[in-house]
Design a protein around this motif. Structure first.
Motif, PDB file in Angstrom:
ATOM      1  N   SER A  98      10.536  12.624 -22.043  1.00 48.56           N
ATOM      2  CA  SER A  98      11.414  12.051 -21.153  1.00 48.56           C
ATOM      3  C   SER A  98      12.735  11.323 -21.890  1.00 48.56           C
ATOM      4  O   SER A  98      13.795  11.212 -21.161  1.00 48.56           O
ATOM      5  CB  SER A  98      10.515  10.658 -20.536  1.00 48.56           C
ATOM      6  N   ILE A  99      12.449  10.714 -22.917  1.00 46.37           N
ATOM      7  CA  ILE A  99      13.671  10.358 -23.644  1.00 46.37           C
ATOM      8  C   ILE A  99      14.785  11.292 -23.993  1.00 46.37           C
ATOM      9  O   ILE A  99      16.120  11.463 -23.637  1.00 46.37           O
ATOM     10  CB  ILE A  99      13.368   9.458 -24.763  1.00 46.37           C
ATOM     11  N   ARG A 100      14.136  12.534 -24.429  1.00 53.29           N
ATOM     12  CA  ARG A 100      15.168  13.565 -25.050  1.00 53.29           C
ATOM     13  C   ARG A 100      15.865  14.372 -23.916  1.00 53.29           C
ATOM     14  O   ARG A 100      16.803  14.875 -23.772  1.00 53.29           O
ATOM     15  CB  ARG A 100      14.404  14.638 -25.873  1.00 53.29           C
ATOM     16  N   GLU A 101      15.056  14.359 -22.681  1.00 56.34           N
ATOM     17  CA  GLU A 101      15.475  14.634 -21.482  1.00 56.34           C
ATOM     18  C   GLU A 101      16.590  14.010 -20.859  1.00 56.34           C
ATOM     19  O   GLU A 101      17.969  14.388 -20.729  1.00 56.34           O
ATOM     20  CB  GLU A 101      14.543  14.863 -20.527  1.00 56.34           C
ATOM     21  N   ALA A 102      16.490  12.557 -20.927  1.00 58.09           N
ATOM     22  CA  ALA A 102      17.459  11.804 -20.327  1.00 58.09           C
ATOM     23  C   ALA A 102      18.596  11.719 -21.217  1.00 58.09           C
ATOM     24  O   ALA A 102      19.885  11.579 -20.896  1.00 58.09           O
ATOM     25  CB  ALA A 102      16.996  10.317 -20.312  1.00 58.09           C
ATOM     26  N   CYS A 103      18.575  11.754 -22.663  1.00 58.93           N
ATOM     27  CA  CYS A 103      19.552  11.754 -23.631  1.00 58.93           C
ATOM     28  C   CYS A 103      20.483  13.037 -23.467  1.00 58.93           C
ATOM     29  O   CYS A 103      21.719  12.651 -23.450  1.00 58.93           O
ATOM     30  CB  CYS A 103      19.084  11.632 -24.972  1.00 58.93           C
ATOM     31  N   PHE A 104      19.763  14.206 -23.481  1.00 59.06           N
ATOM     32  CA  PHE A 104      20.442  15.524 -23.399  1.00 59.06           C
ATOM     33  C   PHE A 104      21.388  15.694 -22.053  1.00 59.06           C
ATOM     34  O   PHE A 104      22.524  16.006 -21.912  1.00 59.06           O
ATOM     35  CB  PHE A 104      19.701  16.760 -23.585  1.00 59.06           C
ATOM     36  N   SER A 105      20.644  15.052 -21.009  1.00 53.07           N
ATOM     37  CA  SER A 105      21.496  14.962 -19.515  1.00 53.07           C
ATOM     38  C   SER A 105      22.619  14.201 -19.514  1.00 53.07           C
ATOM     39  O   SER A 105      23.683  14.701 -19.165  1.00 53.07           O
ATOM     40  CB  SER A 105      20.452  14.637 -18.580  1.00 53.07           C
ATOM     41  N   GLU A 106      22.443  12.986 -20.170  1.00 52.32           N
ATOM     42  CA  GLU A 106      23.689  12.029 -20.126  1.00 52.32           C
ATOM     43  C   GLU A 106      24.846  12.671 -20.999  1.00 52.32           C
ATOM     44  O   GLU A 106      25.903  12.494 -20.707  1.00 52.32           O
ATOM     45  CB  GLU A 106      23.191  10.727 -20.618  1.00 52.32           C
ATOM     46  N   ILE A 107      24.321  13.281 -22.299  1.00 52.86           N
ATOM     47  CA  ILE A 107      25.565  13.905 -23.029  1.00 52.86           C
ATOM     48  C   ILE A 107      26.196  15.141 -22.559  1.00 52.86           C
ATOM     49  O   ILE A 107      27.401  15.145 -22.714  1.00 52.86           O
ATOM     50  CB  ILE A 107      24.734  14.231 -24.639  1.00 52.86           C
ATOM     51  N   SER A 108      25.460  16.005 -21.889  1.00 52.26           N
ATOM     52  CA  SER A 108      25.961  17.074 -21.534  1.00 52.26           C
ATOM     53  C   SER A 108      26.627  17.048 -20.140  1.00 52.26           C
ATOM     54  O   SER A 108      27.272  18.076 -19.795  1.00 52.26           O
ATOM     55  CB  SER A 108      24.879  18.223 -21.561  1.00 52.26           C
TER      56      SER A 108
END
Length: 616
Positions: free
Chosen positions: A263-273
């Motif tokens: 869930s964290i890596r999903e939220a991070c990548f979504s925010e970044i990209s």
């Protein structure tokens, strides 16, 4: 004071504030002496690296100073967390628990600072290009975006890693260690905030450096087409680098650093990209919507469609998270929109052909400007046959619009193996030929109309043979239309030269008297001169075709005329006497026929329909 939190693993993640989650482990409580020792050991190391109490700690990086001590620091923090769980079971209001919580907060601030420093100082070593390139050469990162990457020992790679790669790999390992520790101890929000702030700028700056900027529809509409086309060409290069390097590298890094929590890596990548992907995939839509519709636009739309289609497997894989579905949907919708626009433009192209009113010297039998322009356009479209076959795949052909009534052309029989795109190309050529047929009726002589049609059809067939249209339409199409060219030339020779042949007797030996000879040669001279003067106003622009026609006419007339001439010469016995009533010798006839169809300066020119151009 921060509320005491226990979050050994973060099952779900959002950017909302932390909530208290006193989920206590079921481990047995340790004795008081062991608890004291654990807290004391953690306190000594945490205070040593507390920048608020140590000037040395303020200017020194723990992870750069001593990697072994940094790992021991992580171990102590994790052990302190377990100790706090035990204290919570024994006495939730224990002073030791409060003290341990204070130490934990100090440790998290230190780790947050270390996390920021590693990201900041290794910005060049953690660029997406290096990460995406290295991931294909080492086992440091997983091949699957959906699998968390286990931490690897950098030394396993041995001498295969360069110094830059070694530094990068160590930095990634350090980031993962810190992230795992902060997330496991309930400080995911602080860790993610630092990470997304730093890495989002990498994507945004990368997109900008690739000359892709956020544009409005009004700004695009105000651009000259030449400027917009340059931006399209920049975008075609940028989209490959962005998907395969920028986004791919960021996804790999994000999956590695936050591999312990989906869930964290999903939220991070979504925010970044999110912002970069929106700008990148939004540009072709602006181009498609622009009011400018120059001839080159269809080729640029096809180029952009082809670029996205080629990258689609990577786009699906990189943006596979639920939270990035909107970005993947944007790219998918873009493919559909571009395909529909290309099909629409090609349909409008048919209308342009049918409505063409350009003038051309049809009365002289040359190649009409419409034929030249349409075939140039179609031959370029055929260069995109692979992409266009995909665009027209499973799309039923639209109902055929009414055509000018032709006397020569008709749709070919349906070929079950033909693609929708090849059927469309065949239909457009048929529309062109029927339009040329209607223009041929403006010729001042029937023979001219046949030659005009033959010149234009010959040009069409030659263009098909020399371009990828040959592969689109096939050999059968070429052979059928070459046969039609021959029939047109046969009709032309019949109408233009049969009057000349009709003056010659079937049996040359039957012409015995000078009176009969005078009539025969007189009629021939009149008809030949008349036909020659008329036909020599025509043009056949293509050299080989011109020579073929002249040779064919010569083979039809010269042998018969020579036989009549030689037979009569033998009877008369004197060439001098024949000159009184014979205007042309057989050699004269040959020479005149060799000079037929002198090409004019305005050959093949006419109205200028700017819809048809060559690709730049």
């Amino acid at each position: 004071m921060r509320i005491f939190r226990f979050e050994p693993k973060t099952p779900s993640f959002s950017f909302s504030p932390h909530t208290s989650s006193p989920s206590v482990s079921s481990s047995t409580a340790t004795p008081s002496t062991s608890t004291d020792e654990s807290i004391d050991a953690a306190e000594a190391l945490i205070l040593k690296w507390n920048p608020e109490t140590s000037a040395y700690a303020r200017v020194t990086s723990l992870f750069y100073y001593d990697k072994t001590e940094a790992m021991h620091y992580i171990h102590c923090v994790n052990h302190l967390h377990k100790t706090m769980h035990s204290l919570l079971e024994q006495n939730p209001s224990s002073r030791k628990l409060i003290h341990a919580q204070n130490l934990m907060q100090m440790a998290m601030k230190r780790l947050q600072k270390e996390f920021y420093q590693i990201l900041s100082t290794n910005r060049a070593h953690l660029d997406p290009e290096s990460i995406s390139t290295r991931s294909s050469r080492t086992s440091f990162c997983s091949n699957s975006y959906d699998d968390a990457t286990p931490e690897e020992d950098v030394h396993e790679a041995g001498d295969s890693l360069s110094e830059v790669e070694r530094v990068s790999s160590e930095a990634m390992a350090d980031l993962k260690s810190i992230a795992d520790c902060m997330v496991a101890n309930g400080y995911a929000k602080e860790c993610v905030l630092v990470y997304t702030t730093m890495r989002k700028s990498i994507i945004d700056e990368g997109i900008y450096r690739l000359n892709v900027e956020e544009l409005s529809s009004s700004k695009v509409n105000k651009m000259d087409w030449e400027v917009l086309e340059l931006k399209i060409k920049s975008w075609l290069e940028a989209v490959k680098i962005s998907v395969r390097t920028l986004f791919a590298g960021e996804r790999i890094l994000c999956d590695h650093v936050f591999g312990a929590s989906h869930s964290i890596r999903e939220a991070c990548f979504s925010e970044i990209s999110r912002n970069g992907a929106t700008i990148l995939f939004g540009f072709p839509e602006l181009v498609d919507k622009t009011k400018k519709s120059p001839p080159e636009k269809i080729f640029r739309l096809i180029d952009m469609y082809a670029a996205i289609a080629a990258l689609w497997p990577e786009i699906e894989s990189i943006f596979s998270f639920d939270s990035t579905a909107a970005m993947k949907s944007q790219a998918s919708a873009l493919l559909l929109r571009l395909a529909e626009s290309v099909r629409t433009i090609i349909s409008e192209f048919e209308t342009v052909i049918q409505k063409d009113s350009s003038k051309s010297p049809a009365s002289f039998g040359g190649v009409h400007s419409l034929t030249t322009q349409v075939m140039n356009h179609l031959s370029i479209l055929a260069d995109y046959s692979n992409v266009l076959s995909e665009i027209f795949l499973d799309v039923p052909p639209p109902p055929n619009t009414p055509l000018p009534e032709p006397y020569l052309y008709s749709p070919e029989s349906n070929d079950p193996t033909a693609t929708a795109f090849s059927v469309r190309m065949e239909w457009l050529i048929l529309v062109l030929l029927c339009k040329i047929d209607s223009k041929s009726r403006h010729c001042r002589d029937v023979s001219f109309s046949y030659l005009f049609l033959a010149n234009n059809l010959r040009h069409v067939v030659a263009k098909v043979r020399r371009s990828n249209l040959h592969y689109v339409l096939g050999d059968d199409w070429v052979l059928k239309h070459e046969a039609k060219v021959k029939r047109l030339i046969a009709n032309y020779k019949r109408v233009a030269w049969d009057n000349v042949l009709s003056t010659l007797p079937e049996n040359p030996a039957a012409v015995t008297s000078p009176a009969e000879a005078r009539v025969v040669f007189g009629n021939f001279s009149f008809e030949f001169e008349s036909a020659y003067r008329k036909q020599n106003t025509c043009i056949v622009p293509e050299d080989e075709f011109r020579e073929e026609i002249k040779a064919s006419i010569a083979r039809k007339i010269t042998p018969i005329y020579r036989e009549v001439y030689e037979t009569h010469r033998i009877v008369v016995g004197s060439v001098r006497e024949m000159r009184e009533y014979v205007t042309f010798t057989p050699k004269d006839v040959e020479n005149y026929l060799l000079n037929l169809f002198l090409e004019r300066a305005n050959s093949g020119t006419g109205g200028n329909n700017s819809f048809f151009v060559r690709k730049k």
